[in-house]
Scaffold this motif. Structure first.
Motif, mmCIF file in Angstrom:
data_model
loop_
_atom_site.group_PDB
_atom_site.id
_atom_site.type_symbol
_atom_site.label_atom_id
_atom_site.label_comp_id
_atom_site.label_asym_id
_atom_site.label_seq_id
_atom_site.Cartn_x
_atom_site.Cartn_y
_atom_site.Cartn_z
ATOM 1 N N GLY A 716 0.806 -1.218 0.000
ATOM 2 C CA GLY A 716 0.000 0.000 0.000
ATOM 3 C C GLY A 716 0.832 1.258 0.000
ATOM 4 O O GLY A 716 0.294 2.359 -0.118
ATOM 5 N N SER A 717 2.150 1.111 0.113
ATOM 6 C CA SER A 717 3.021 2.279 0.112
ATOM 7 C C SER A 717 4.415 1.846 -0.323
ATOM 8 O O SER A 717 4.752 0.654 -0.309
ATOM 9 C CB SER A 717 3.077 2.916 1.504
ATOM 10 N N LYS A 718 5.221 2.803 -0.720
ATOM 11 C CA LYS A 718 6.599 2.543 -1.089
ATOM 12 C C LYS A 718 7.408 2.371 0.187
ATOM 13 O O LYS A 718 7.559 3.311 0.973
ATOM 14 C CB LYS A 718 7.159 3.687 -1.919
ATOM 15 N N THR A 719 7.913 1.190 0.390
ATOM 16 C CA THR A 719 8.596 0.908 1.659
ATOM 17 C C THR A 719 9.423 -0.358 1.533
ATOM 18 O O THR A 719 9.329 -1.091 0.535
ATOM 19 C CB THR A 719 7.568 0.745 2.791
ATOM 20 N N THR A 720 10.211 -0.611 2.554
ATOM 21 C CA THR A 720 10.916 -1.883 2.651
ATOM 22 C C THR A 720 10.033 -2.866 3.398
ATOM 23 O O THR A 720 9.667 -2.622 4.553
ATOM 24 C CB THR A 720 12.254 -1.726 3.398
ATOM 25 N N ILE A 721 9.667 -3.926 2.721
ATOM 26 C CA ILE A 721 8.853 -4.967 3.345
ATOM 27 C C ILE A 721 9.773 -5.917 4.089
ATOM 28 O O ILE A 721 10.760 -6.424 3.541
ATOM 29 C CB ILE A 721 8.036 -5.751 2.298
ATOM 30 N N VAL A 757 6.764 -1.300 -4.083
ATOM 31 C CA VAL A 757 6.200 -0.120 -4.720
ATOM 32 C C VAL A 757 4.703 -0.119 -4.454
ATOM 33 O O VAL A 757 4.030 -1.144 -4.603
ATOM 34 C CB VAL A 757 6.471 -0.131 -6.239
ATOM 35 N N ALA A 758 4.173 1.024 -4.073
ATOM 36 C CA ALA A 758 2.746 1.123 -3.771
ATOM 37 C C ALA A 758 1.911 0.679 -4.962
ATOM 38 O O ALA A 758 2.199 1.030 -6.109
ATOM 39 C CB ALA A 758 2.384 2.556 -3.374
ATOM 40 N N GLY A 759 0.888 -0.108 -4.677
ATOM 41 C CA GLY A 759 -0.007 -0.574 -5.720
ATOM 42 C C GLY A 759 0.449 -1.830 -6.433
ATOM 43 O O GLY A 759 -0.225 -2.294 -7.365
ATOM 44 N N THR A 760 1.556 -2.410 -6.002
ATOM 45 C CA THR A 760 2.076 -3.629 -6.624
ATOM 46 C C THR A 760 1.854 -4.808 -5.697
ATOM 47 O O THR A 760 2.049 -4.712 -4.484
ATOM 48 C CB THR A 760 3.576 -3.482 -6.933
ATOM 49 N N ASN A 761 1.448 -5.936 -6.284
ATOM 50 C CA ASN A 761 1.260 -7.168 -5.532
ATOM 51 C C ASN A 761 2.461 -8.073 -5.728
ATOM 52 O O ASN A 761 2.951 -8.238 -6.861
ATOM 53 C CB ASN A 761 -0.010 -7.886 -5.984
ATOM 54 N N TYR A 762 2.904 -8.679 -4.647
ATOM 55 C CA TYR A 762 4.105 -9.510 -4.687
ATOM 56 C C TYR A 762 3.783 -10.924 -4.229
ATOM 57 O O TYR A 762 3.202 -11.125 -3.157
ATOM 58 C CB TYR A 762 5.197 -8.912 -3.789
ATOM 59 N N LEU A 763 4.167 -11.891 -5.058
ATOM 60 C CA LEU A 763 3.994 -13.302 -4.717
ATOM 61 C C LEU A 763 5.284 -13.844 -4.138
ATOM 62 O O LEU A 763 6.354 -13.712 -4.749
ATOM 63 C CB LEU A 763 3.610 -14.111 -5.959
ATOM 64 N N LEU A 764 5.205 -14.444 -2.954
ATOM 65 C CA LEU A 764 6.344 -15.134 -2.359
ATOM 66 C C LEU A 764 6.208 -16.613 -2.682
ATOM 67 O O LEU A 764 5.166 -17.219 -2.395
ATOM 68 C CB LEU A 764 6.382 -14.932 -0.840
#
Length: 806
Positions: A716-721, A757-764
Motif C-alpha cells: 500500500g506504500s513505497k517501503t521496505t517490506i 512499490v505502492a499498488g504492486t502485488n508480490y507473490l512469495l
C-alpha cells in the motif's frame, strides 16, 4: 563433528518440511493467485456466514441485526414482525426511538413452511412462508427502516403500530399519512452531567392503499392500510437524529426521502469489498463457525458504528438491542477494556473508518479529561483518561439500574478502593491505538489531530511517577486494571510507560512538537522498573528478573503479587497484547509463555483475550481451543452475539470482536514491523484469508494442513517490506505483479526484505515448490443453507425446535 550434525539436522528438517508441503500441495493443488492478483469471490465467501432461520425468531433474544451506522435495528417475529429502533445519540440513557410491529405478518411467520435469512453481503433480512415474503433493510443515506412485503391479500386491512412504553413520555402526532413520536430531554439529572439537549424521534408511514393514521394513546401510533392490488406494500419507519429542536414534521419528511433502488445493497457490497475476508474450514466445523462469528462482528461493527461516539459501550451491541430501554451498565459511559478488541479487529480487517467515533470520543473530550485530572488527581498535569468514562469526558460510572444505585469515580486519588478508581493505564492504551492507526494508514493529518491525546497521557504518567531509593520511577497506589486495587507498580502501569514513551517520542519528533516533553520521556525510559515476577502457584512473592533463568517464574499483576484479586483479568499477559512489548524475539518470550500456561483465569468471560494472546505466543492449538471455550460459554443467541447477562436481554458484541481479531492474529502479525505469516494456525484449520498491516498493506495467505501454501503481499506504500520467512530453511523467490518479474531471488534466512512499490502485488514462492504450477481457483464459497452448531450453541435456528439452543 558438531557442525556436521547441525548441517544434517537442518537438512533433515528442511526435507521434512518439503515433504509435508508436497503432501499438502497434492491434496489441494490450487492457488488464488493469477495474473498478479489474489482473487476472492467476496460475495461467495461472505454468504457462507448468512444466518439461516428454519423457524420464526419469535423471541426478542432471537432478534436479527440491521443498521447503517447511525440507525441500528433488531428484527424478530413477535406479533407478526417486531423491529426495535436504536441510536447512539439518545444519551445519556441510549433510549430507543421505539418499536414497530406489523401484526398481519403472523400469517407469514406462523406458516409451516417458514424460513428466514440474514443476508450479510446485502444487508437484508428475508422471511418467507404461507405464500408471503418480507424483506427488511436500513437505507444508508437516510435513517429509515424499509419493510417490504409481497403476497398479502390485497383487500385485507393491515396495520403497522409504532410504540413506546412507560415511563417514556413522547409527543404523539399525525401529519397526513405519517405518524410521529418525539421526546426531548436535557442531560442534567446526574453527577457530572453535560447539560446537552438530547431526544428521540420516530415516524411511520406506509406505501399502500387507503392509508390512515391515528394516535391510539400518548405512546402509540397506528397506521391502517390495504396492500396494493398485486399484494405488496412497504412499511417505512424513520428515526433521524433529534435533540429537541427543529421542525419535527420537516425532519421526518426529509428522512422519508427514498434513495434509488438497491442503494443499500451497493453500500454493503462496497463495505465488504473493502474488508479483508477470512475463510476457515475444519473437519469438525469449528473453523467455519469462527469465520461466521467474525463476519457477524464486521457486519455489526458497520451497522452500529456510531457517529460522534462509538455505537457500542461496555461491550454491548447497544444499537442492535431488542430489550427496549434496559441496560445492565451505565449507558452514558464507555469501558475501554471492552472497546479495544473492536478497535483491533477493525484495523486488521482494513476498516479503520469504523474506529473514527472511538478516536473522536477521546480527542473531543481531551480538555474535559485534563480538567478532571487536575481536579481529582491532586492537581497533576496531563490526562488521566478514565477507564470508565462518561461521553463528556468525566470519570464517573453511574449505575441507575442497580439496587441500590451505584456511583464509581475513576482517575480519582481520593475515592475509596474500587474497580477503576485508580486505573491509570487507559490513556496509554488509547495513545497506542492512535499510533497504530497512523502506522496502518500513513495519515499524518490524523496523527497531528490526535497527538495531543498521546502527549497529555504521557505527561500524566510522568507526573504520577515518583523516584524511589533504587533510582527507578515507581507508580502507586494504582490499580492493576480491575483485578488488583491500590498496589505498587502494576504491570499495566509499567507496560504503559514502556510502550507509550518511545512512540510518543517518535510522534513528537515526526511532528516537531514538545521538545521538553521528549527530553523528560527520554530520561524516564531508562528508569522504568522491570516487569514484576512471581511464582506460578502457591504463595506469591516478588521475584527478580534474574529468576527467569530457572524457568519457574511468571509475570505478576504488580509488585504486590499476593494482593487480592477483584476481577478475572490475566494482567500478566498485558505486555504481550495489547502493549506489544513481548514478541517472539524478546528474551521474555519464554516467560510470557509460562505466564499464559499458568494464567489464573481460563476463558472465563466473553471478553477474555486468551485467544489473541495465545496467537501472539504462537500457540495455535490454544487459539482454537480458547475460541471454542469462550464461544460455548458466552454465545447464547442465534444472531451470534454473546448474552452472558440474560436477565437484561442485551446482546454483547465483544466476544465476536475477540474472535475477529484472534483469527487475524493467527493468520498474520506485524506488531513490530516484521510480517509473520500463519504464526498460530489451530491444528486442522485451513485458512484462505487476508489481513491488513502497516503502511496500507494487505497480506493474503492460504494455509493447508498447517503448511503455508500461498503468500501475496499487496503493498500500500513505497517501503521496505520485512517478512519472516514463511518456510524456514527454504529459499524464497519474490515476483512482482502480473509481469512475473523476479524482484528477489534465493531470499533465505529468518527474515526476508525487499523494496516494495505502492499498488504492486508480490507473490512469495518457495523454491522447492514441487511439480508444475498449481491450478487456479479463487477463494469462494457456497451460501449457508441451514443453521450452524458448535457444541450446545448455534448460529441461526433449526426447523426442529427440539434442536435449538436452550
Amino acid at each position: 563433528m558438531k557442525n556436521r550434525a547441525t548441517v544434517f539436522v537442518v537438512f533433515f528438517f528442511s526435507l521434512c518440511g518439503a515433504v509435508a508441503y508436497a503432501q499438502a500441495a497434492s491434496a489441494d493443488a490450487t492457488t488464488a493467485w493469477r495474473d498478479g492478483q489474489f482473487h476472492v469471490n467476496v460475495e461467495g465467501v461472505i454468504s457462507r456466514s448468512n444466518i439461516v432461520l428454519g423457524r420464526a425468531n419469535t423471541q426478542a433474544k432471537e432478534a436479527m441485526p440491521l443498521g447503517n451506522g447511525r440507525l441500528g435495528v433488531a428484527v424478530w417475529s413477535a406479533d407478526g414482525m417486531t423491529a426495535q429502533l436504536n441510536r447512539a445519540d439518545t444519551l445519556p440513557d441510549r433510549l430507543s426511538p421505539g418499536q414497530i410491529t406489523i401484526p398481519g405478518l403472523a400469517a407469514l411467520t406462523g406458516a409451516r413452511d417458514y424460513s428466514g435469512l440474514l443476508d450479510l453481503y446485502n444487508g437484508e433480512f428475508h422471511e418467507q412462508g404461507g405464500g408471503m415474503t418480507a424483506e427488511a433493510y436500513v437505507e444508508p443515506n437516510t435513517d429509515m427502516l424499509v419493510i417490504g412485503v409481497r403476497g398479502a391479500k390485497p383487500d385485507e386491512m393491515q396495520t403497522a403500530v409504532l410504540k413506546l412504553w412507560p415511563p417514556r413520555e413522547p409527543k404523539a402526532a399525525v401529519d397526513g399519512e405519517i405518524g410521529i413520536l418525539s421526546e426531548a430531554w436535557v442531560d442534567d439529572q446526574r453527577p457530572e452531567s453535560s447539560g446537552r439537549p438530547f431526544g428521540s424521534l420516530s415516524a411511520v408511514t406506509v406505501e399502500g392503499r387507503d392509508v390512515s393514521v391515528k394516535t391510539m394513546d400518548a405512546r402509540t401510533i397506528q397506521v391502517s392500510f390495504r396492500p396494493y392490488q398485486d399484494g405488496h406494500f412497504q412499511v417505512l419507519v424513520a428515526a433521524p437524529h433529534y435533540d429537541g429542536s427543529g421542525d419535527v414534521a420537516k425532519m421526518v419528511r426529509l428522512a422519508f426521502v427514498r434513495s434509488k433502488p438497491a442503494v443499500h445493497r451497493i453500500w454493503w457490497n462496497n463495505f465488504w469489498s473493502r474488508a479483508s475476508t477470512i475463510k476457515v474450514d475444519s473437519a469438525d466445523g469449528a473453523g467455519q463457525y469462527m469465520e461466521n462469528l467474525r463476519n457477524i462482528y464486521l457486519f455489526s461493527a458497520a451497522a452500529e458504528r456510531g457517529e460522534e461516539y462509538p455505537g457500542s459501550q461496555a461491550g454491548v451491541a447497544d444499537m442492535l438491542s431488542s430489550a427496549r430501554d434496559m441496560h445492565r451498565w451505565d449507558s452514558s459511559a464507555f469501558w475501554h477494556w471492552n472497546l479495544r478488541m473492536q478497535v483491533a479487529a477493525n484495523m486488521g480487517a482494513g476498516l479503520a473508518e469504523l474506529n473514527a467515533p472511538y478516536f473522536n470520543l477521546y480527542r473531543e473530550n481531551l480538555a474535559s479529561i485534563e480538567s478532571w485530572t487536575k481536579q481529582h488527581m491532586k492537581g497533576r498535569e496531563g490526562a488521566c483518561v478514565p477507564e470508565t468514562m462518561r461521553f463528556n469526558g468525566r470519570g464517573i460510572e453511574y449505575e441507575s439500574s442497580w439496587k441500590p444505585i451505584s456511583i464509581g469515580y475513576d482517575c480519582d486519588a481520593d475515592f475509596h478502593p474500587y474497580f477503576n478508581a485508580r486505573t491509570l493505564s487507559t490513556g496509554a492504551e488509547v495513545s497506542l491505538w492512535i499510533w497504530q492507526h497512523y502506522l496502518m494508514t500513513n495519515d499524518r493529518d490524523f496523527l497531528r489531530a490526535n497527538y495531543p491525546v498521546m502527549a497529555a497521557s504521557a505527561r500524566f504518567l510522568l507526573a504520577y511517577q515518583e523516584a524511589g531509593k533504587d533510582g527507578l520511577l515507581h507508580m502507586g497506589p494504582s490499580n492493576a486494571h480491575e483485578t488488583q486495587w491500590d498496589v505498587t507498580d502494576p504491570t499495566t502501569d509499567i507496560a504503559s510507560a514502556m510502550a507509550l514513551f518511545p512512540v510518543t517520542i517518535e510522534a513528537a519528533k515526526l511532528l516537531q512538537e514538545d521538545a521538553e516533553l521528549v527530553g523528560a520521556m527520554q530520561s524516564a525510559v531508562a528508569k522504568i522498573p522491570p516487569l514484576p515476577r512471581t511464582q506460578p502457584t502457591g504463595v506469591k512473592t516478588l521475584l527478580a528478573p534474574e529468576d527467569d533463568a530457572r524457568g519457574e517464574d511468571v509475570i505478576a499483576e504488580s509488585y504486590l503479587p499476593g494482593a487480592e484479586n477483584h476481577n478475572a483479568e490475566n494482567i500478566g499477559l498485558e505486555p504481550v497484547w495489547p502493549y506489544d512489548l513481548i514478541g517472539d524475539e524478546s528474551p521474555m518470550f519464554a516467560l510470557a509463555k509460562r505466564t499464559y500456561e499458568h494464567r489464573l483465569f481460563h476463558s472465563v468471560a466473553d471478553w477474555s483475550f486468551d485467544p489473541i494472546q495465545a496467537a501472539r505466543l504462537h500457540l495455535g492449538s490454544e487459539v482454537g481451543s480458547t475460541l471454542i471455550n469462550i464461544t460455548e460459554h458466552s454465545q447464547h443467541t442465534p444472531n451470534g452475539f454473546a448474552n452472558w447477562d440474560q436477565g437484561y436481554g442485551e446482546f454483547y458484541v465483544e466476544e465476536t470482536g475477540i474472535v475477529a481479531d484472534a483469527l487475524q492474529e493467527a493468520l498474520v502479525q506485524d506488531y513490530d514491523g516484521v510480517i509473520r505469516v500463519a504464526p498460530a494456525i489451530p491444528p486442522g484449520w485451513n485458512f484462505d484469508g487476508s489481513v491488513f498491516v502497516r503502511g496500507k498493506t494487505k497480506v493474503d495467505v492460504q494455509v493447508r494442513d498447517g503448511v503455508v501454501d500461498t503468500v501475496v503481499i499487496e503493498a500500500g506504500s513505497k517501503t521496505t517490506i520485512r517478512v519472516r520467512n514463511p518456510w524456514p530453511g527454504t529459499a524464497v523467490d519474490i515476483f512482482a505483479g502480473a509481469s512475473k518479474k523476479k524482484v528477489a531471488s534465493d531470499a533465505a534466512g529468518q527474515e526476508i526484505r525487499f523494496q516494495a512499490v505502492a499498488g504492486t502485488n508480490y507473490l512469495l514462492r518457495r523454491q522447492d515448490t514441487p511439480g508444475a504450477e498449481k491450478s487456479f481457483a479463487p477463494v469462494s464459497g457456497v451460501a449457508a443453507h441451514e443453521a450452524k452448531k458448535l457444541g450446545h450453541v448455534q448460529i441461526g435456528l433449526f426447523h426442529d425446535t427440539s434442536d435449538t439452543e436452550k
